[in-house]
Structure formats: structure tokens, C-alpha cells
Design a protein around this motif. Structure first.
Motif, short mmCIF file in Angstrom:
data_model
loop_
_atom_site.label_atom_id
_atom_site.label_comp_id
_atom_site.label_asym_id
_atom_site.label_seq_id
_atom_site.Cartn_x
_atom_site.Cartn_y
_atom_site.Cartn_z
N LEU A 15 5.09 8.99 3.42
CA LEU A 15 4.52 7.67 3.71
C LEU A 15 5.45 6.53 3.33
O LEU A 15 5.01 5.41 3.10
N TYR A 16 6.75 6.81 3.28
CA TYR A 16 7.71 5.79 2.90
C TYR A 16 7.87 4.74 4.00
O TYR A 16 7.78 5.04 5.19
N CYS A 17 8.15 3.50 3.57
CA CYS A 17 8.52 2.42 4.48
C CYS A 17 9.95 2.00 4.16
O CYS A 17 10.25 1.64 3.01
N LEU A 18 10.83 2.06 5.14
CA LEU A 18 12.23 1.67 4.97
C LEU A 18 12.41 0.26 5.51
O LEU A 18 12.35 0.04 6.72
N LEU A 19 12.59 -0.70 4.62
CA LEU A 19 12.79 -2.09 5.02
C LEU A 19 14.26 -2.27 5.42
O LEU A 19 15.17 -2.01 4.63
N ILE A 20 14.48 -2.75 6.65
CA ILE A 20 15.83 -2.71 7.20
C ILE A 20 15.96 -3.72 8.32
O ILE A 20 14.96 -4.19 8.89
N LEU A 40 4.83 -4.78 -5.10
CA LEU A 40 5.49 -3.79 -4.25
C LEU A 40 5.87 -2.55 -5.07
O LEU A 40 6.31 -2.67 -6.22
N ASN A 41 5.74 -1.39 -4.45
CA ASN A 41 6.11 -0.14 -5.10
C ASN A 41 7.47 0.29 -4.54
O ASN A 41 7.57 1.12 -3.63
N ILE A 42 8.56 -0.29 -5.10
CA ILE A 42 9.91 0.03 -4.64
C ILE A 42 10.37 1.30 -5.32
O ILE A 42 10.56 1.34 -6.54
N LYS A 88 0.80 -1.23 0.00
CA LYS A 88 0.00 0.00 0.00
C LYS A 88 0.84 1.28 0.00
O LYS A 88 0.29 2.37 -0.22
N TYR A 89 2.15 1.16 0.26
CA TYR A 89 2.95 2.37 0.46
C TYR A 89 4.29 2.26 -0.30
O TYR A 89 4.78 1.15 -0.55
N PRO A 90 4.90 3.40 -0.64
CA PRO A 90 6.20 3.37 -1.32
C PRO A 90 7.27 2.76 -0.41
O PRO A 90 7.34 3.08 0.79
N LEU A 91 8.08 1.89 -0.98
CA LEU A 91 9.01 1.08 -0.20
C LEU A 91 10.45 1.39 -0.59
O LEU A 91 10.78 1.55 -1.77
N ILE A 92 11.32 1.47 0.41
CA ILE A 92 12.76 1.65 0.22
C ILE A 92 13.46 0.43 0.78
O ILE A 92 13.24 0.05 1.94
N ILE A 93 14.27 -0.24 -0.04
CA ILE A 93 14.94 -1.46 0.40
C ILE A 93 16.42 -1.42 0.01
O ILE A 93 16.82 -0.66 -0.87
N SER A 94 17.20 -2.26 0.66
CA SER A 94 18.61 -2.36 0.30
C SER A 94 18.78 -3.21 -0.95
O SER A 94 17.90 -4.01 -1.31
N LYS A 95 19.90 -3.03 -1.63
CA LYS A 95 20.17 -3.84 -2.82
C LYS A 95 20.32 -5.31 -2.44
O LYS A 95 19.99 -6.19 -3.22
#
Length: 294
Positions: A234-239, A214-216, A189-196
Motif C-alpha cells: 500500500l505504499y505511495c511513491l511521491l514523485i 505523514l507516515n514517511i 492514510k498510507y505509508p509514503l516514500i519521498i525523495s530527499k
């Protein structure tokens, strides 16, 4: 190709000017120009675009620069380790991704540097495939990798006690901030930030079941600067948990995933290469550190 000529080539890459590079190398400009021309003829490619004030690299020049830096680094490392083969000295090269396991490793490094001041430590950031490649080519002595481990590779390994638990960091104003955990549907549902590293992880792809939904919007190697972006929307930082230290005053919070994703940490090194004295000391101290906790 001679190492001397590769050093000349790298000096020109750094200075972007043959006259300045010649001065730094303490050789004449005509001699340096001739050496570079001979190198281009030997390789059969053009390495530079030559302008009036500055030279720029061609595509072939950039390729050679990257590999020349590795070749010179390996030569320097070999020379130092041979020169000090009977004492604890020389250089130690370690590659690591972003993980809490690096703290234990840095504690060992600190111990070595304090007790053996002639030792030089070099730490590089990178994902698992990058680290494995550099170990195979002799650029790194050790690497810390996370997640699944390919046992078919020619590596020795040591499992580290620290595990990495995935979660997301969001602002405290985010719609997900009050949830006790995050399920795959939440991240769609939200923009996602992930590591390589995560983008290539089978563990994460299996967890989210349908990665294409997913909206990466961004990827990263180092997460520190991304927290400022997360604060803005509204970013989600996957970490990994505890990778970013969030103070009580922070406007950010960490929420674990459900079901949990756990990545294990492993120290790896080339099984076909004899370790230097300082590398053997590092491995001994690390093993003792793990043993003393049991």
C-alpha cells in the motif's frame, strides 16, 4: 599537504593495503609508509588503523578521503582546462537532481561529445544544497536545481522550459488507484516514500499543511528501485510526473496532486568563476535550444 601525497593517500584508501598501493604507485613500501606517517604528523591525526592484512580508515581518515577526492578532482579539472584553453576540449562537470529537464541537457551533452571527442563529461546526482555547495567550491561547472531558488547566492541562472509536476505512483490494486487526484488527507492514510529533495521542499510542506501526520517510511535519491516496493503493498511513491516511464503493462499508475505542485528547473553556475571554453559552448547550445522552441 602536497597533491602528490594526497594521491598516495587515496591509493591506499582504494587498495586497503600499503604494499598493494605501493605497487600501483610504483614506489617502495617504506617510502609510501614514510609519506603517510609524515602526512599524519602534519595533520596531527591518525588516518588509519593498521592491521596485519588490511588497513581501515579512522573517522579523520574518512573525512580526509572525501575532501581529498574533491581536491584531486578539482586539480585534474583545472589542469585539463588550462592545457586546452584555446580549443574545445577539457572536462565538463554537471550536477543534477532527478528531473525530466535532464533530457534536454543530455541532448546538448551528446552534441558536444559527438563533435568534440576530446571533451569528457561527468554527471553527478544530488539534491539542490549538495549541488550548490559543489558549484561554490569549484567541483561542478553547472547544476540543475528544482523548486525554490535562493537569489542571494552567488549564482547565475537560466530557467529551463520543463516543469516538474508532483503526483504519486501506486499499484493499480491500491485503494487510491481509481481517484482522479490526490489531496493531502489521502497521503496521511498510507505509508509514503519521498525523495530527499521533497523532504526539504517548502512547496510540499505548504501543500500537505501538516507534515507530521505523514507516515514517511523511506526516502530516495534515485527512484527506479523503489517501484518494486510499491508493487508489493500500500505504499505511495511521491514523485515528479514522467520521471518513471510506466508501460501499459505495468501494474503501477500515476495520480496527480490537487492542488497542483509545480517545481521549476534552473541551470545555475558560479557568477564569480570564468567558464572554460567547453562550459561556454554548453551554455550557448543550451540557450539556443531553448530559444528555438519559442
Amino acid at each position: 599537504m602536497e597533491l602528490r601525497v594526497l594521491r598516495y593517500f587515496l591509493a591506499v584508501c582504494e587498495e586497503k593495503n600499503i604494499s598493494k598501493a605501493a605497487n600501483s604507485l610504483h614506489i617502495s613500501q617504506p617510502s609510501l609508509s614514510r609519506q603517510l606517517k609524515n602526512l599524519e604528523e602534519e595533520l596531527g591525526v591518525t588516518l588509519f588503523y593498521r592491521g596485519h592484512q588490511e588497513i581501515t580508515l579512522t573517522q579523520e581518515g574518512y573525512y580526509l578521503q572525501e575532501h581529498a577526492e574533491e581536491i584531486i578532482s578539482l586539480a585534474n579539472k583545472t589542469q585539463q582546462n588550462l592545457k586546452h584553453s584555446k580549443i574545445i576540449s577539457g572536462e565538463l562537470y554537471i550536477g543534477a537532481g532527478e528531473s525530466i529537464a535532464i533530457k534536454r541537457v543530455m541532448d546538448i551533452v551528446n552534441n558536444i561529445v559527438k563533435n568534440y571527442p576530446q571533451v569528457k563529461i561527468h554527471v553527478f546526482n544530488g539534491n539542490s544544497s549538495m549541488i550548490e555547495g559543489k558549484i561554490e567550491r569549484g567541483i561542478l561547472d553547472f547544476g540543475i536545481t528544482m523548486g525554490q531558488y535562493d537569489t542571494t547566492q552567488n549564482f547565475n541562472s537560466l530557467t529551463l522550459p520543463e516543469n516538474n509536476e508532483y503526483g504519486i505512483i501506486v499499484s493499480k490494486d491500491h485503494p487510491l488507484a481509481k481517484q482522479p487526484y490526490i489531496v493531502p488527507e489521502d497521503l496521511q492514510k498510507y505509508p509514503l516514500i519521498i525523495s530527499k529533495h521533497t523532504a526539504d521542499s517548502d512547496n510540499f510542506r505548504d501543500w500537505c499543511t501538516d507534515p507530521q501526520k505523514l507516515n514517511i517510511v523511506a526516502t530516495f535519491n534515485l527512484p527506479d528501485n523503489l517501484q518494486y516496493l510499491v508493487e508489493k503493498g500500500l505504499y505511495c511513491l511521491l514523485i515528479y510526473k514522467d520521471l518513471l516511464q510506466l508501460s501499459p503493462e505495468s501494474n503501477l499508475c500515476f495520480i496527480p496532486l490537487q492542488p497542483k505542485i509545480i517545481d521549476h528547473n534552473r541551470l545555475i553556475w558560479n557568477s564569480r568563476v570564468q567558464l572554460s571554453n567547453v562550459a561556454r559552448l554548453f551554455l550557448k547550445l543550451l540557450r539556443n535550444s531553448i530559444k528555438n522552441e519559442k
